[in-house]
Design a protein around this motif. Structure first.
Motif, PDB file in Angstrom:
ATOM      1  N   ALA A  86       0.887  -1.226   0.153  1.00 36.03           N
ATOM      2  CA  ALA A  86       0.028   0.235   0.105  1.00 36.03           C
ATOM      3  C   ALA A  86       0.920   1.215  -0.100  1.00 36.03           C
ATOM      4  O   ALA A  86       0.552   2.239  -0.687  1.00 36.03           O
ATOM      5  N   THR A  87       1.904   1.136   0.538  1.00 31.55           N
ATOM      6  CA  THR A  87       2.651   2.282   0.856  1.00 31.55           C
ATOM      7  C   THR A  87       3.858   2.627  -0.541  1.00 31.55           C
ATOM      8  O   THR A  87       3.684   3.770  -0.994  1.00 31.55           O
ATOM      9  N   GLU A  88       4.457   1.487  -0.762  1.00 30.80           N
ATOM     10  CA  GLU A  88       5.351   1.646  -1.886  1.00 30.80           C
ATOM     11  C   GLU A  88       4.871   1.573  -3.261  1.00 30.80           C
ATOM     12  O   GLU A  88       5.232   2.046  -4.294  1.00 30.80           O
ATOM     13  N   GLU A  89       3.724   0.818  -3.548  1.00 30.62           N
ATOM     14  CA  GLU A  89       3.353   0.539  -4.917  1.00 30.62           C
ATOM     15  C   GLU A  89       1.874   1.091  -5.251  1.00 30.62           C
ATOM     16  O   GLU A  89       1.605   1.325  -6.353  1.00 30.62           O
ATOM     17  N   LEU A  90       0.936   1.219  -4.152  1.00 28.29           N
ATOM     18  CA  LEU A  90      -0.321   1.547  -4.349  1.00 28.29           C
ATOM     19  C   LEU A  90      -0.501   3.181  -4.224  1.00 28.29           C
ATOM     20  O   LEU A  90      -1.601   3.588  -4.454  1.00 28.29           O
ATOM     21  N   GLY A  91       0.208   3.825  -3.461  1.00 28.72           N
ATOM     22  CA  GLY A  91       0.233   5.178  -3.008  1.00 28.72           C
ATOM     23  C   GLY A  91      -0.726   5.604  -2.118  1.00 28.72           C
ATOM     24  O   GLY A  91      -1.295   6.696  -2.035  1.00 28.72           O
ATOM     25  N   ALA A  92      -1.146   4.571  -1.333  1.00 26.94           N
ATOM     26  CA  ALA A  92      -2.171   5.105  -0.148  1.00 26.94           C
ATOM     27  C   ALA A  92      -1.607   5.838   0.728  1.00 26.94           C
ATOM     28  O   ALA A  92      -0.269   6.198   0.988  1.00 26.94           O
ATOM     29  N   ARG A  93      -2.491   6.882   1.293  1.00 24.56           N
ATOM     30  CA  ARG A  93      -1.960   8.026   2.283  1.00 24.56           C
ATOM     31  C   ARG A  93      -1.731   7.784   3.630  1.00 24.56           C
ATOM     32  O   ARG A  93      -0.609   8.169   4.256  1.00 24.56           O
ATOM     33  N   ARG A  94      -2.655   6.579   4.036  1.00 28.77           N
ATOM     34  CA  ARG A  94      -2.568   6.468   5.530  1.00 28.77           C
ATOM     35  C   ARG A  94      -2.860   5.010   5.604  1.00 28.77           C
ATOM     36  O   ARG A  94      -3.671   4.481   5.083  1.00 28.77           O
ATOM     37  N   ILE A  95      -1.975   4.419   6.330  1.00 26.12           N
ATOM     38  CA  ILE A  95      -2.134   2.885   6.394  1.00 26.12           C
ATOM     39  C   ILE A  95      -1.758   2.510   8.017  1.00 26.12           C
ATOM     40  O   ILE A  95      -0.973   3.209   8.541  1.00 26.12           O
ATOM     41  N   VAL A  96      -2.619   1.324   8.273  1.00 26.40           N
ATOM     42  CA  VAL A  96      -2.444   0.744   9.571  1.00 26.40           C
ATOM     43  C   VAL A  96      -2.271  -0.632   9.350  1.00 26.40           C
ATOM     44  O   VAL A  96      -3.519  -1.230   8.746  1.00 26.40           O
ATOM     45  N   ALA A  97      -1.392  -1.430  10.016  1.00 23.90           N
ATOM     46  CA  ALA A  97      -1.447  -2.752  10.115  1.00 23.90           C
ATOM     47  C   ALA A  97      -1.629  -3.294  11.408  1.00 23.90           C
ATOM     48  O   ALA A  97      -0.963  -2.988  12.346  1.00 23.90           O
ATOM     49  N   LYS A  98      -2.380  -4.388  11.559  1.00 20.16           N
ATOM     50  CA  LYS A  98      -2.794  -5.163  12.765  1.00 20.16           C
ATOM     51  C   LYS A  98      -1.570  -5.892  13.115  1.00 20.16           C
ATOM     52  O   LYS A  98      -1.455  -6.928  11.934  1.00 20.16           O
ATOM     53  N   VAL A  99      -0.894  -5.883  14.070  1.00 23.03           N
ATOM     54  CA  VAL A  99       0.147  -6.769  14.408  1.00 23.03           C
ATOM     55  C   VAL A  99      -0.121  -7.254  15.691  1.00 23.03           C
ATOM     56  O   VAL A  99      -0.081  -6.533  16.627  1.00 23.03           O
ATOM     57  N   ASN A 100      -0.164  -8.511  15.824  1.00 19.54           N
ATOM     58  CA  ASN A 100      -0.565  -9.151  17.143  1.00 19.54           C
ATOM     59  C   ASN A 100       0.360  -9.294  18.291  1.00 19.54           C
ATOM     60  O   ASN A 100       0.242  -9.319  19.542  1.00 19.54           O
ATOM     61  N   ASP A 101       1.673  -9.284  17.837  1.00 17.75           N
ATOM     62  CA  ASP A 101       2.751  -9.483  18.484  1.00 17.75           C
ATOM     63  C   ASP A 101       3.413  -8.174  19.099  1.00 17.75           C
ATOM     64  O   ASP A 101       3.825  -7.459  18.345  1.00 17.75           O
ATOM     65  N   PRO A 102       3.443  -7.847  20.310  1.00 16.39           N
ATOM     66  CA  PRO A 102       3.584  -6.490  20.722  1.00 16.39           C
ATOM     67  C   PRO A 102       5.175  -6.109  20.351  1.00 16.39           C
ATOM     68  O   PRO A 102       5.303  -4.848  19.966  1.00 16.39           O
ATOM     69  N   VAL A 103       5.936  -6.676  20.623  1.00 15.04           N
ATOM     70  CA  VAL A 103       7.418  -6.598  20.290  1.00 15.04           C
ATOM     71  C   VAL A 103       7.476  -6.324  18.536  1.00 15.04           C
ATOM     72  O   VAL A 103       8.169  -5.275  18.105  1.00 15.04           O
TER      73      VAL A 103
END
Length: 170
Positions: A86-103
């Motif tokens: 989304a960031t590098e190829e699609l040009g999305a402006r705001r991106i959030v990824a769910k990541v279950n592992d806190p570290v």
């Protein structure tokens, strides 16, 4: 606002409906057609069956130049891959990824990816309900949040000196 949600689980479906009712253009992508049964009959967005880690699928779904891209599948690695696309190829402006592992969530935030960690979110909600102290670990990390990333890389409860977790140059 054009919003792309990859992962039509419970959270993805609720957010898709909420954003749709707020007037957003919503595109939901999931590998399972049955997942779209979670969307209400009134949902006015687009539901696309496909693999969100496939750039071609996302482009055909209309995900290019999205204002908001949410990677909400159950797989941390899949979500990070999609966020990078989304960031590098699609040009999305705001991106959030769910990541279950806190570290890992903290490490990815350090690398410039906004993350939300369901693990700390739920643990703190339960602790608060029980009147116990919160973990002190953030559930939502904005991109580049180096301070939090350093603090959560520690393998024990000892405080991390400010420069102890900094990358070393060779």
């Amino acid at each position: 606002m054009k919003t792309v949600i990859v992962g039509c689980g419970r959270v993805g479906a609720v957010l898709a409906d909420t954003l749709d009712r707020a007037g957003h253009e919503v595109i939901v992508v999931d590998t399972s057609t049955a997942a779209f049964d979670r969307l209400p009959a009134s949902f006015g967005g687009n539901a696309v069956r496909g693999d969100g880690t496939d750039e071609g699928v996302l482009r055909r779904a209309g995900a290019a130049d999205a204002d908001l891209f949410l990677a909400l599948t159950e797989g941390d690695n899949r979500n990070v891959i999609m966020a990078q696309l989304a960031t590098e190829e699609l040009g999305a402006r705001r991106i959030v990824a769910k990541v279950n592992d806190p570290v890992r969530a903290a490490a990815y935030a350090d690398l410039g990816l906004a993350t939300i960690c369901r693990t700390t979110l739920m643990a703190d909600a339960i602790a608060g309900f029980l009147g116990l102290p919160m973990s002190g670990m953030p559930s939502v990390l904005p991109p580049g949040d180096l301070h939090h990333a350093r603090a959560h890389r520690a393998s024990d409860d000892a405080p991390v000196p400010p420069d102890a977790a900094a990358p070393q140059e060779a």
